[in-house]
Design an enzyme around this catalytic site. Structure first.
Site, PDB file in Angstrom:
ATOM      1  N   CYS A 201      -0.064   4.147   1.823  1.00  0.00           N
ATOM      2  CA  CYS A 201      -0.407   5.085   2.900  1.00  0.00           C
ATOM      3  C   CYS A 201       0.704   5.234   3.940  1.00  0.00           C
ATOM      4  CB  CYS A 201      -1.721   4.682   3.563  1.00  0.00           C
ATOM      5  SG  CYS A 201      -1.747   3.036   4.282  1.00  0.00           S
TER       6      CYS A 201
ATOM      7  N   GLU B 296     -16.728  -7.064  -4.882  1.00  0.00           N
ATOM      8  CA  GLU B 296     -15.276  -6.815  -4.867  1.00  0.00           C
ATOM      9  C   GLU B 296     -14.492  -8.125  -4.816  1.00  0.00           C
ATOM     10  OE1 GLU B 296     -13.510  -4.054  -5.180  1.00  0.00           O
ATOM     11  OE2 GLU B 296     -15.285  -2.790  -5.340  1.00  0.00           O
TER      12      GLU B 296
ATOM     13  N   CYS C 209      -3.816   6.047   0.423  1.00  0.00           N
ATOM     14  CA  CYS C 209      -3.357   4.813  -0.215  1.00  0.00           C
ATOM     15  C   CYS C 209      -3.140   4.990  -1.716  1.00  0.00           C
ATOM     16  CB  CYS C 209      -4.365   3.694   0.017  1.00  0.00           C
ATOM     17  SG  CYS C 209      -4.819   3.492   1.742  1.00  0.00           S
TER      18      CYS C 209
ATOM     19  N   LYS D 295     -11.734  -8.055   5.677  1.00  0.00           N
ATOM     20  CA  LYS D 295     -11.116  -7.262   6.736  1.00  0.00           C
ATOM     21  C   LYS D 295     -12.039  -6.132   7.130  1.00  0.00           C
ATOM     22  CE  LYS D 295      -7.498  -3.884   6.943  1.00  0.00           C
ATOM     23  NZ  LYS D 295      -6.561  -3.144   6.203  1.00  0.00           N
TER      24      LYS D 295
ATOM     25  N   SER E 208      -6.452  -4.428  14.185  1.00  0.00           N
ATOM     26  CA  SER E 208      -5.927  -3.837  15.414  1.00  0.00           C
ATOM     27  C   SER E 208      -7.011  -3.508  16.444  1.00  0.00           C
ATOM     28  CB  SER E 208      -5.138  -2.582  15.067  1.00  0.00           C
ATOM     29  OG  SER E 208      -5.938  -1.688  14.303  1.00  0.00           O
TER      30      SER E 208
ATOM     31  N   TYR F 105      -2.878 -10.515  15.541  1.00  0.00           N
ATOM     32  CA  TYR F 105      -1.870 -10.073  16.512  1.00  0.00           C
ATOM     33  C   TYR F 105      -1.802 -11.037  17.687  1.00  0.00           C
ATOM     34  CZ  TYR F 105      -2.402  -5.918  13.666  1.00  0.00           C
ATOM     35  OH  TYR F 105      -2.456  -5.058  12.586  1.00  0.00           O
TER      36      TYR F 105
ATOM     37  N   CYS G 157       0.862  -1.175   0.000  1.00  0.00           N
ATOM     38  CA  CYS G 157       0.000   0.000   0.000  1.00  0.00           C
ATOM     39  C   CYS G 157       0.898   1.225   0.000  1.00  0.00           C
ATOM     40  CB  CYS G 157      -0.916   0.000   1.221  1.00  0.00           C
ATOM     41  SG  CYS G 157      -2.378   1.049   0.961  1.00  0.00           S
TER      42      CYS G 157
ATOM     43  N   ARG H 149      -3.528   2.656  12.767  1.00  0.00           N
ATOM     44  CA  ARG H 149      -3.097   3.919  12.151  1.00  0.00           C
ATOM     45  C   ARG H 149      -2.092   4.618  13.038  1.00  0.00           C
ATOM     46  NH1 ARG H 149      -8.688   5.432   9.012  1.00  0.00           N
ATOM     47  NH2 ARG H 149      -8.546   3.608   7.652  1.00  0.00           N
TER      48      ARG H 149
ATOM     49  N   ARG I 167     -11.011   7.298   4.194  1.00  0.00           N
ATOM     50  CA  ARG I 167     -10.811   6.332   3.125  1.00  0.00           C
ATOM     51  C   ARG I 167     -12.125   5.843   2.516  1.00  0.00           C
ATOM     52  NH1 ARG I 167      -5.504   5.950   4.228  1.00  0.00           N
ATOM     53  NH2 ARG I 167      -4.794   5.057   6.201  1.00  0.00           N
TER      54      ARG I 167
ATOM     55  N   LYS J 192     -12.556  -4.915   1.909  1.00  0.00           N
ATOM     56  CA  LYS J 192     -11.943  -4.108   2.952  1.00  0.00           C
ATOM     57  C   LYS J 192     -12.880  -2.965   3.285  1.00  0.00           C
ATOM     58  CE  LYS J 192      -7.783  -1.481   3.854  1.00  0.00           C
ATOM     59  NZ  LYS J 192      -6.446  -1.146   3.398  1.00  0.00           N
TER      60      LYS J 192
HETATM   61  C1  PBG Z   1      -3.426  -0.189   4.838  1.00  0.00           C
HETATM   62  C2  PBG Z   1      -3.756  -1.148   5.926  1.00  0.00           C
HETATM   63  C3  PBG Z   1      -4.509  -0.867   7.064  1.00  0.00           C
HETATM   64  C4  PBG Z   1      -4.557  -2.054   7.808  1.00  0.00           C
HETATM   65  C5  PBG Z   1      -3.815  -3.005   7.122  1.00  0.00           C
HETATM   66  N1  PBG Z   1      -3.349  -2.431   5.955  1.00  0.00           N
HETATM   67  C6  PBG Z   1      -5.079   0.399   7.529  1.00  0.00           C
HETATM   68  C7  PBG Z   1      -6.165   1.053   6.812  1.00  0.00           C
HETATM   69  O1  PBG Z   1      -6.780   0.535   5.887  1.00  0.00           O
HETATM   70  O2  PBG Z   1      -6.419   2.190   7.201  1.00  0.00           O
HETATM   71  C8  PBG Z   1      -5.265  -2.215   9.105  1.00  0.00           C
HETATM   72  C9  PBG Z   1      -4.815  -3.343   9.929  1.00  0.00           C
HETATM   73  C10 PBG Z   1      -5.236  -3.256  11.348  1.00  0.00           C
HETATM   74  O3  PBG Z   1      -6.053  -2.415  11.762  1.00  0.00           O
HETATM   75  O4  PBG Z   1      -4.740  -4.084  12.105  1.00  0.00           O
HETATM   76  N2  PBG Z   1      -2.109  -0.319   4.429  1.00  0.00           N
END
Ligand code: PBG
Length: 322
Positions: A117, A229, A125, A244, A270, A308, A115, A201, A213, A191
């Protein structure tokens, strides 16, 4: 409910259990930063760390000892720029990190998050045209270039998380043209524009500097859009598709699974981690909740879980899956 005779002891319960977790199901995310001698806990994600390259080998050795065989790498460079140069730099943080992991343990399977970002000064991104619309061509070209630099460094698989239309096809073509036909693509296919990415973030220093986003991530209220998608990514040549976040989107996992025979992945993000970790640490829920969250993601249809909690899994399996 199963008849009592199928529940009366551990052996029979194990025999009839439909789903089990193993260390082959999980991918562990690692955040790599510039600098030296850094192993700093990420404030928003207790027990997860930022590593500088020199501290990575000890972590990789620990993961190997725990039986973790798959990692996904995120680069968090000090300097970002408008062109996202650190993303595709041969000596960028993620390219160097891949080499360190492979030098430490050639058997560790390395996936790179793909990505812009984390590398772009505005934290988005993709690139935008002056009228604010997405500059697709420039975004896709930069992503392909980034992917090739990651694979040249030794990455085994790339995971595009950008959500640009046509990104899988464009990436597949670029990889094939560069002679990397054997490198699989795991698409972050469905996503969602989710508040559950909040702690990440902070970890990746990738909060967008303006806007959000929602222009390129999906509305949590929509399932059909997400499945569309997934279908597109499959048509374009994804080898593995991903949903995700995971837990609030189990219905999407289950439905996406019905669309094809491709392996399904789910990213327990996360915010899911922070929520579960926090509640368990505060004594509000038994630790069994961690196991339950993971097994339910697998039961819903994901055979691959980015989590995690991967380092906790050997212990969770020992305690709760026997
Ligand atoms: C973007 C990306 C994100 C996550 C994984 N890849 C952040 C987003 O889309 O803002 C999130 C993963 C997480 O929250 O653990 N490169």
């Amino acid at each position: 409910m199963l008849p009592t005779r199928l529940r009366k002891n551990k052996n029979i319960r194990n025999l009839v259990r439909e789903t089990e977790l193993t260390m082959n199901d999980v991918i562990y995310p690692l955040f790599v930063v510039d600098g030296t001698n850094i192993k700093t806990e990420i404030p928003s994600m207790k027990g997860q760390y930022h590593f500088s390259l020199d501290r990575l080998p000890e972590e990789i050795a620990e993961l190997r000892d725990l039986g973790i065989r798959f990692v996904i790498l995120f680069g968090v460079p000090d300097d970002k720029d408008e062109l996202a140069t650190p993303a595709f730099d041969r000596d960028g943080i993620i390219q160097k990190a891949v080499r360190v992991v492979k030098d430490t343990d050639p058997d560790m399977y390395v996936i790179t998050d793909l990505c812009l970002c984390e590398y772009k000064s505005d934290g988005h991104c993709c690139f935008f045209n002056t009228d604010g619309t997405i500059d697709r061509k420039r975004s896709l070209d930069t992503l392909s270039r980034t992917a090739i630099s990651q694979v040249e460094a030794g990455a085994d698989m790339v995971a595009p998380s950008d959500m640009m239309d046509g990104h899988i096809a464009s990436l597949r073509e670029a990889l094939d043209d560069a002679g990397y036909e054997s490198i699989p693509i795991m698409g972050y296919s469905a996503k969602f524009a989710s508040a559950f990415y909040g702690p990440f973030r902070e970890a990746a220093n990738s909060a967008p500097a303006f806007g959000d986003r929602r222009a390129y991530q999906m509305d949590p209220a929509n399932a059909d859009e997400a499945l569309k998608e997934v279908e597109l990514d499959i048509e374009e040549g994804a080898d593995i598709v991903m949903v995700k976040p995971a837990m609030p989107y189990l219905d999407i996992i289950a439905k996406a699974k019905e669309l094809s025979y491709l392996p399904m992945a789910a990213y327990q993000v996360s915010g899911e981690f922070a929520m579960l970790r926090g509640a368990v640490d505060a004594g509000l829920m038994d630790e069994r909740a961690l196991y339950e969250a993971l097994i339910c993601i697998k039961r819903a249809g994901a055979t691959i879980i980015i989590t995690y909690f991967a380092k906790d899994l050997p212990e969770l399996i020992r305690k709760y899956q026997s």
